[in-house]
Design a protein around this motif. Sequence first.
Motif, PDB file in Angstrom:
ATOM      1  N   ILE A   1     -82.006 -16.313  25.380  1.00 38.59           N
ATOM      2  CA  ILE A   1     -83.189 -16.864  25.380  1.00 38.59           C
ATOM      3  C   ILE A   1     -83.867 -17.119  26.705  1.00 38.59           C
ATOM      4  O   ILE A   1     -82.722 -18.557  26.985  1.00 38.59           O
ATOM      5  CB  ILE A   1     -83.296 -17.431  24.495  1.00 38.59           C
ATOM      6  CG1 ILE A   1     -83.742 -16.988  22.371  1.00 38.59           C
ATOM      7  CG2 ILE A   1     -85.067 -18.063  24.518  1.00 38.59           C
ATOM      8  CD1 ILE A   1     -83.340 -17.837  21.532  1.00 38.59           C
ATOM      9  N   THR A   2     -83.983 -16.340  27.209  1.00 39.36           N
ATOM     10  CA  THR A   2     -84.786 -16.918  28.624  1.00 39.36           C
ATOM     11  C   THR A   2     -86.269 -17.330  28.859  1.00 39.36           C
ATOM     12  O   THR A   2     -86.765 -17.258  27.685  1.00 39.36           O
ATOM     13  CB  THR A   2     -84.848 -15.189  30.069  1.00 39.36           C
ATOM     14  OG1 THR A   2     -85.248 -14.595  28.939  1.00 39.36           O
ATOM     15  CG2 THR A   2     -83.180 -14.773  29.377  1.00 39.36           C
TER      16      THR A   2
ATOM     17  N   MET B   1     -89.379 -16.596  26.551  1.00 36.31           N
ATOM     18  CA  MET B   1     -89.533 -17.855  25.760  1.00 36.31           C
ATOM     19  C   MET B   1     -91.182 -17.429  26.198  1.00 36.31           C
ATOM     20  O   MET B   1     -92.281 -18.012  25.155  1.00 36.31           O
ATOM     21  CB  MET B   1     -89.314 -18.864  26.139  1.00 36.31           C
ATOM     22  CG  MET B   1     -89.962 -20.394  24.980  1.00 36.31           C
ATOM     23  SD  MET B   1     -89.425 -19.999  23.088  1.00 36.31           S
ATOM     24  CE  MET B   1     -87.890 -20.403  23.229  1.00 36.31           C
ATOM     25  N   ARG B   2     -91.605 -17.290  27.145  1.00 40.56           N
ATOM     26  CA  ARG B   2     -93.119 -17.712  27.449  1.00 40.56           C
ATOM     27  C   ARG B   2     -94.230 -16.505  27.398  1.00 40.56           C
ATOM     28  O   ARG B   2     -95.043 -16.689  26.547  1.00 40.56           O
ATOM     29  CB  ARG B   2     -93.339 -17.206  29.137  1.00 40.56           C
ATOM     30  CG  ARG B   2     -93.322 -18.768  29.681  1.00 40.56           C
ATOM     31  CD  ARG B   2     -92.611 -18.874  31.412  1.00 40.56           C
ATOM     32  NE  ARG B   2     -92.565 -19.505  31.401  1.00 40.56           N
ATOM     33  CZ  ARG B   2     -91.388 -19.891  33.035  1.00 40.56           C
ATOM     34  NH1 ARG B   2     -91.653 -19.186  34.014  1.00 40.56           N
ATOM     35  NH2 ARG B   2     -91.271 -21.217  33.684  1.00 40.56           N
ATOM     36  N   LYS B   3     -93.226 -15.130  27.086  1.00 43.61           N
ATOM     37  CA  LYS B   3     -93.930 -14.420  26.179  1.00 43.61           C
ATOM     38  C   LYS B   3     -93.535 -14.454  24.894  1.00 43.61           C
ATOM     39  O   LYS B   3     -94.873 -13.981  24.058  1.00 43.61           O
ATOM     40  CB  LYS B   3     -93.374 -13.369  27.147  1.00 43.61           C
ATOM     41  CG  LYS B   3     -93.488 -11.789  26.741  1.00 43.61           C
ATOM     42  CD  LYS B   3     -92.443 -10.571  26.612  1.00 43.61           C
ATOM     43  CE  LYS B   3     -92.868  -9.258  25.925  1.00 43.61           C
ATOM     44  NZ  LYS B   3     -91.729  -8.202  26.460  1.00 43.61           N
TER      45      LYS B   3
ATOM     46  N   LEU C   1     -92.052 -23.012  16.149  1.00 44.33           N
ATOM     47  CA  LEU C   1     -92.081 -22.006  17.393  1.00 44.33           C
ATOM     48  C   LEU C   1     -93.599 -23.180  18.650  1.00 44.33           C
ATOM     49  O   LEU C   1     -93.602 -23.369  19.357  1.00 44.33           O
ATOM     50  CB  LEU C   1     -92.751 -20.640  17.845  1.00 44.33           C
ATOM     51  CG  LEU C   1     -92.859 -20.134  18.971  1.00 44.33           C
ATOM     52  CD1 LEU C   1     -90.958 -20.467  19.152  1.00 44.33           C
ATOM     53  CD2 LEU C   1     -92.813 -18.669  18.783  1.00 44.33           C
ATOM     54  N   LEU C   2     -94.628 -23.339  17.831  1.00 47.14           N
ATOM     55  CA  LEU C   2     -95.780 -23.044  18.407  1.00 47.14           C
ATOM     56  C   LEU C   2     -95.485 -25.427  18.899  1.00 47.14           C
ATOM     57  O   LEU C   2     -96.306 -25.862  19.745  1.00 47.14           O
ATOM     58  CB  LEU C   2     -97.654 -23.415  17.592  1.00 47.14           C
ATOM     59  CG  LEU C   2     -98.101 -21.887  17.593  1.00 47.14           C
ATOM     60  CD1 LEU C   2     -98.778 -21.967  16.931  1.00 47.14           C
ATOM     61  CD2 LEU C   2     -98.122 -20.982  18.394  1.00 47.14           C
TER      62      LEU C   2
ATOM     63  N   VAL D   1     -91.834 -24.638  31.312  1.00 52.55           N
ATOM     64  CA  VAL D   1     -90.412 -24.455  31.311  1.00 52.55           C
ATOM     65  C   VAL D   1     -90.267 -25.330  30.270  1.00 52.55           C
ATOM     66  O   VAL D   1     -89.994 -26.008  30.030  1.00 52.55           O
ATOM     67  CB  VAL D   1     -90.189 -25.267  32.898  1.00 52.55           C
ATOM     68  CG1 VAL D   1     -88.505 -25.100  32.487  1.00 52.55           C
ATOM     69  CG2 VAL D   1     -90.565 -24.966  33.828  1.00 52.55           C
ATOM     70  N   TYR D   2     -89.607 -24.286  29.703  1.00 52.40           N
ATOM     71  CA  TYR D   2     -88.998 -24.583  28.061  1.00 52.40           C
ATOM     72  C   TYR D   2     -87.431 -25.125  28.312  1.00 52.40           C
ATOM     73  O   TYR D   2     -86.374 -24.749  28.784  1.00 52.40           O
ATOM     74  CB  TYR D   2     -88.765 -23.886  26.894  1.00 52.40           C
ATOM     75  CG  TYR D   2     -90.225 -23.145  27.071  1.00 52.40           C
ATOM     76  CD1 TYR D   2     -90.821 -24.051  25.961  1.00 52.40           C
ATOM     77  CD2 TYR D   2     -91.154 -22.140  27.769  1.00 52.40           C
ATOM     78  CE1 TYR D   2     -92.815 -23.427  25.934  1.00 52.40           C
ATOM     79  CE2 TYR D   2     -92.292 -21.608  27.265  1.00 52.40           C
ATOM     80  CZ  TYR D   2     -93.038 -22.828  26.944  1.00 52.40           C
ATOM     81  OH  TYR D   2     -94.672 -22.485  26.312  1.00 52.40           O
ATOM     82  N   SER D   3     -86.728 -25.372  27.289  1.00 54.21           N
ATOM     83  CA  SER D   3     -85.288 -26.104  27.179  1.00 54.21           C
ATOM     84  C   SER D   3     -84.482 -24.292  26.855  1.00 54.21           C
ATOM     85  O   SER D   3     -85.160 -24.239  25.633  1.00 54.21           O
ATOM     86  CB  SER D   3     -84.979 -27.024  26.057  1.00 54.21           C
ATOM     87  OG  SER D   3     -83.886 -26.797  25.650  1.00 54.21           O
TER      88      SER D   3
END
Length: 683
Positions: free
Chosen positions: A153-154, A158-160, A34-35, A146-148
């Motif tokens: 999963i929004t 993902m940011r949180k 994840l990181l 901004v992630y894929s």
Amino acid sequence: MIKLEDISVQQIKGVSAQKEQELHAFGVHSVADLLDYFPYRYEDYRIRGLEEAKDGEKVTIQGKIMSDGLLQRYGKGKSRLTCRVAVEGLLVTAVWFNRHFLKEQLTSGREIVLTGKWEQRRLQITVSESEFPDRGTMRSGSVQPVYSVGGSITQAWMRKTLAQALAQYGSMLEEILPVHLVDKHQLMTRKEAVELIHNPGDAEAGQTARRRLVYEELFLFQLKLQAYRALTRDRVQGVAHVVSAESIRQFVKTLPFELTDSQKKVVNEILIDMRSPGCMNRLLQGDVGSGKTVVAAIALFATVQAGHQGALMVPTEILADQHYRSLQKMFGAVGIEVGLLTGSMTERRKRDVLAGLQMGLIQVVVGTHAIIQDGVHFNSLGLVVTDEQHRFGVNQRSILRRKGINPDVLTMTATPIPRTLAITAFGDMDVSTLRERPKGRKPIQSYWVKHSMLDRVLGFIRREADLGRQAYFICPLIEESEKLDVQNAIDLHVQLQQAFPDMAIGLLHGRLSTAEKDEAMAAFSRNETQVLVATTVVEVGVDVPNATLMIIMDAERFGLSQLHQLRGRVGRGEHQSYCVLIADPKSEVGRERMKVMTVTDDGFEVARRDLDIRGPGDFFGTKQSGVPDFKLADMAVDFAILEEAREDAADLTRQEDFWTNPIYSRLRDLLKRDQLFQGDLLD
């Protein structure tokens, strides 16, 4: 000691069992995964003044609502919500589509922050996101990753979740790089870089973090290649091919054509490697039609002369059959027995070939991945050649290599790569390059025409067909798409059948089964179909000398390297060949591509211009080159960092200290974790 790789993502607060399963689909299983799930870009939510806002661009502005929201409904469940907002003394119209639920929140006098596309002339913003300062938590004023993402999963989740992961486990982030390299390149620590790339504060900080992580990614990639090189070259006894120069000269004299100077030079490089006791690991790159197969045939002849067997592995059955027939012709005069091994062969034929290989009666075998099946045993495998090597995974190539005792390896690619980039990217290989065309090959004439000239192009097809020639007609999509206004293969096939009712029109695309693809291509090879409508599945493949016309519809949709590969399907016989690019490019990049294609048919020059115009794109993606799909690194943009990483990895692996000193144990563990060691060998 517990490592982040050993901790499940479900240990992160807020990650449910369902979310954990969805993360698995992204390749995220552990906290470490994840990181290392990095953002691919940033959204700039910093509030700008209207004088900085550029027409047509995404902006974030702040103002006061001056009118209650006006809601208009239209169509099925569609709506348009508008209100007027005072920004820096100007009245701006804010527009939301399908956000009817916001109407109650748009009250006159309330402060609002708007992000969306700015239209200068109309003083209007089409809002994608909006926030109210009186609510407290604000995204605006910052740069957000901004992630894929997908499924439930929004971006916000993902940011949180990443922020939570950093809070819980950030202190466990360990340094991977040796201290002397961190100091040498003035890099931030790994912990700082991971924290900053997920929460940069500003774009500049994000770029600094990215540079550190790109270097790390490229260094670890190069470390694998250089470690392999160090171990195989220095510690492994390969096959020393004892073969006389005179026997090679006599074989070359039997060929129905003269070798080019470039072919002679490359053959010498390969034979020097083959005669040495070390393992050859050489990349042979050459433009389409440059004569790589002949060079491979001479290398295969050399291994047989030295008392060993050779294997040529190719990605498709059609290509295998083509190479089998051409090697039979070349080796017929010198009595070398060639075998063919593919998945669709009858069991009886397959048994005969397997027995012939095991007893040494078959000296050269050509085949698909069927060659690497468990039941295939060689009497003495001395040389492995893989054609279009990017089509095979590392595991497939290494299985074939292990069917002998450290045989020499020659990999071939028709993707032209600037030499310095090739040497850096394929750090574990020596690189040979074919630059010349075989004598007698005529340059392909290339033309760029607009869609309005399609009737003239059809007339061109008719002219070539009347001369007994054949044509490819390539288009980007299989079926009609609402998103892209491009010709599609199925519609085009129908149109050409109507335009040429007396001609057989074939159809080839990626959704056909392997057998259907092979039959479509085989029918074209046999001249049973005069025109083949296809998507890019013909990009690398069969040699049809009678095909003289390559037409590419919506050519601006393709990259330069891809266009050049497609063009290389023609010009393989004695007749003059042509490439027609049908395109109305709207962008400068598209126009530049068309110009490059019409002024040169040198693949290396095309590749150089491709890098100049837009960086590597698909040029260095996994589809074409075999280079891994990096998380952050871009092989051309980060070329300088790649060079540094290669030199550092090479220096390190040459030192005995690297293999024994405890300070490098983490790096050695990474090599082992990736299953790169086979006994004492890295592979």
